[in-house]
Design an enzyme around this catalytic site. Sequence first.
Site, PDB file in Angstrom:
ATOM      1  N   ALA A  29     -28.587 116.623  -0.930  1.00 36.03           N
ATOM      2  CA  ALA A  29     -27.272 117.194  -1.237  1.00 36.03           C
ATOM      3  C   ALA A  29     -26.310 116.192  -1.879  1.00 36.03           C
ATOM      4  O   ALA A  29     -25.464 116.561  -2.686  1.00 36.03           O
ATOM      5  CB  ALA A  29     -26.649 117.763   0.036  1.00 36.03           C
ATOM      6  N   THR A  33     -22.818 116.604  -4.703  1.00 33.68           N
ATOM      7  CA  THR A  33     -21.456 116.772  -4.180  1.00 33.68           C
ATOM      8  C   THR A  33     -20.414 116.524  -5.270  1.00 33.68           C
ATOM      9  O   THR A  33     -19.378 117.183  -5.287  1.00 33.68           O
ATOM     10  CB  THR A  33     -21.192 115.859  -2.964  1.00 33.68           C
ATOM     11  OG1 THR A  33     -21.676 114.555  -3.233  1.00 33.68           O
ATOM     12  CG2 THR A  33     -21.867 116.392  -1.732  1.00 33.68           C
ATOM     13  N   GLN A 106     -34.539 118.572  -2.295  1.00 31.15           N
ATOM     14  CA  GLN A 106     -34.196 119.454  -1.184  1.00 31.15           C
ATOM     15  C   GLN A 106     -33.114 120.435  -1.624  1.00 31.15           C
ATOM     16  O   GLN A 106     -32.736 121.313  -0.849  1.00 31.15           O
ATOM     17  CB  GLN A 106     -33.658 118.632  -0.011  1.00 31.15           C
ATOM     18  CG  GLN A 106     -34.659 117.659   0.589  1.00 31.15           C
ATOM     19  CD  GLN A 106     -34.023 116.794   1.672  1.00 31.15           C
ATOM     20  OE1 GLN A 106     -33.186 115.946   1.392  1.00 31.15           O
ATOM     21  NE2 GLN A 106     -34.428 116.999   2.909  1.00 31.15           N
ATOM     22  N   HIS A 126     -36.935 123.487  -0.833  1.00 34.21           N
ATOM     23  CA  HIS A 126     -36.176 124.543  -0.153  1.00 34.21           C
ATOM     24  C   HIS A 126     -35.879 125.723  -1.069  1.00 34.21           C
ATOM     25  O   HIS A 126     -35.007 126.537  -0.774  1.00 34.21           O
ATOM     26  CB  HIS A 126     -34.873 123.966   0.428  1.00 34.21           C
ATOM     27  CG  HIS A 126     -35.108 122.917   1.478  1.00 34.21           C
ATOM     28  ND1 HIS A 126     -34.140 122.035   1.876  1.00 34.21           N
ATOM     29  CD2 HIS A 126     -36.210 122.609   2.201  1.00 34.21           C
ATOM     30  CE1 HIS A 126     -34.641 121.217   2.804  1.00 34.21           C
ATOM     31  NE2 HIS A 126     -35.885 121.546   3.008  1.00 34.21           N
ATOM     32  N   CYS A 134     -38.507 139.470  -4.803  1.00 26.35           N
ATOM     33  CA  CYS A 134     -38.890 140.483  -3.817  1.00 26.35           C
ATOM     34  C   CYS A 134     -39.820 139.824  -2.800  1.00 26.35           C
ATOM     35  O   CYS A 134     -40.769 139.147  -3.178  1.00 26.35           O
ATOM     36  CB  CYS A 134     -39.593 141.652  -4.509  1.00 26.35           C
ATOM     37  SG  CYS A 134     -40.401 142.779  -3.341  1.00 26.35           S
ATOM     38  N   CYS A 137     -43.533 141.789  -3.333  1.00 24.12           N
ATOM     39  CA  CYS A 137     -44.358 141.687  -4.543  1.00 24.12           C
ATOM     40  C   CYS A 137     -43.976 140.491  -5.397  1.00 24.12           C
ATOM     41  O   CYS A 137     -44.588 140.257  -6.444  1.00 24.12           O
ATOM     42  CB  CYS A 137     -44.283 142.977  -5.366  1.00 24.12           C
ATOM     43  SG  CYS A 137     -42.747 143.169  -6.300  1.00 24.12           S
ATOM     44  N   SER A 202     -30.001 112.430   3.731  1.00 25.61           N
ATOM     45  CA  SER A 202     -29.898 111.720   5.000  1.00 25.61           C
ATOM     46  C   SER A 202     -31.289 111.487   5.586  1.00 25.61           C
ATOM     47  O   SER A 202     -31.437 110.783   6.575  1.00 25.61           O
ATOM     48  CB  SER A 202     -29.031 112.514   5.971  1.00 25.61           C
ATOM     49  OG  SER A 202     -29.481 113.845   6.020  1.00 25.61           O
ATOM     50  N   ASN A 226     -27.693 106.178  -0.678  1.00 24.71           N
ATOM     51  CA  ASN A 226     -27.016 107.184   0.134  1.00 24.71           C
ATOM     52  C   ASN A 226     -25.730 106.576   0.687  1.00 24.71           C
ATOM     53  O   ASN A 226     -25.680 105.392   0.997  1.00 24.71           O
ATOM     54  CB  ASN A 226     -27.926 107.623   1.298  1.00 24.71           C
ATOM     55  CG  ASN A 226     -27.493 108.929   1.921  1.00 24.71           C
ATOM     56  OD1 ASN A 226     -27.262 109.907   1.212  1.00 24.71           O
ATOM     57  ND2 ASN A 226     -27.361 108.958   3.225  1.00 24.71           N
ATOM     58  N   ILE A 244     -23.253 107.991  -5.462  1.00 27.97           N
ATOM     59  CA  ILE A 244     -24.462 108.178  -6.260  1.00 27.97           C
ATOM     60  C   ILE A 244     -24.151 108.217  -7.754  1.00 27.97           C
ATOM     61  O   ILE A 244     -24.852 107.613  -8.564  1.00 27.97           O
ATOM     62  CB  ILE A 244     -25.194 109.455  -5.800  1.00 27.97           C
ATOM     63  CG1 ILE A 244     -25.813 109.164  -4.436  1.00 27.97           C
ATOM     64  CG2 ILE A 244     -26.260 109.872  -6.791  1.00 27.97           C
ATOM     65  CD1 ILE A 244     -26.128 110.374  -3.637  1.00 27.97           C
TER      66      ILE A 244
HETATM   67 ZN   LIG Z   1     -41.306 144.295  -4.868  1.00 26.74          ZN
END
Ligand SMILES: [Zn+2]
Length: 254
Positions: A29, A33, A106, A126, A134, A137, A202, A226, A244
């Site tokens: 993250a 930021t 992440q 993530h 969906c 499907c 972190s 970090n 960063i």
């Molecule tokens: Zn579907």
Amino acid sequence: MIAPDLQTGVDRLRGLVDQAARIVPFTGAGISTECGIPDFRSPGGIWTKMQPIPFDAFVESREMRDESWRRRFAMQDQFGGARPGRGHLALAALYRAGKVPGVITQNIDNLHQASGIAPDNVVELHGNTTYATCLDCAARYELDWVRQRFDAAGGRAPECSTCNGYIKTATISFGQAMPELEMERAQQMALNCDLFLAIGSSLVVWPAAGFPLMAKRNGAALVIINRDPTEFDEFADLVIRDDIGETLSPFISH
Ligand SMILES: [Zn+2]
């Protein structure tokens, strides 16, 4: 070593980057930021004020699906216009230079892709919140499509127009299994680099947090950038506890 000041840190990082042939960045993250996207898990972050909706609840409850989409569109109004920051641009420059084969992240904000890294070269542990799929499907839906129907139905989440399955942002929710293919790709990348850059994470969320040590044990140099200390700092070849964007902006090239 822990860099005593930013300039020393940047100089040492430059040396490691110049020596390396395959650099794998792992981002959390903290790289986003400065783009206006809050760190949801940090103290004071959204998840400390509002309970996240676990995957089971999303699947079991229409109210939770509606609520999940209501929150998502509220986020879109706040952060939908976010653009890549200096950290993203620096990594994209190293990617263009052939030094970075891909990025493990992440983050779910799509900003590495927006900075010019091909989607195939961004391993998202993530998932991605900038589109939906969906659950049955796997058909892809754009947010605008979902929002139109959500609004037209008075705040009810739409279902898949092909199979009537539930449509969810393409993120990994709490309680949802980690994506196997992405985990495998991230592991291969960590084992096949000579410099691993942990940036803005972190490093507490397992199993993702295992990658820096995996790389280090396999012979790669490990750099941790970090703001706050991490529990892996003692294993790192270089730790930069600074902003960063400031740290990586010298690596931006056009
Ligand atoms: Zn579907």
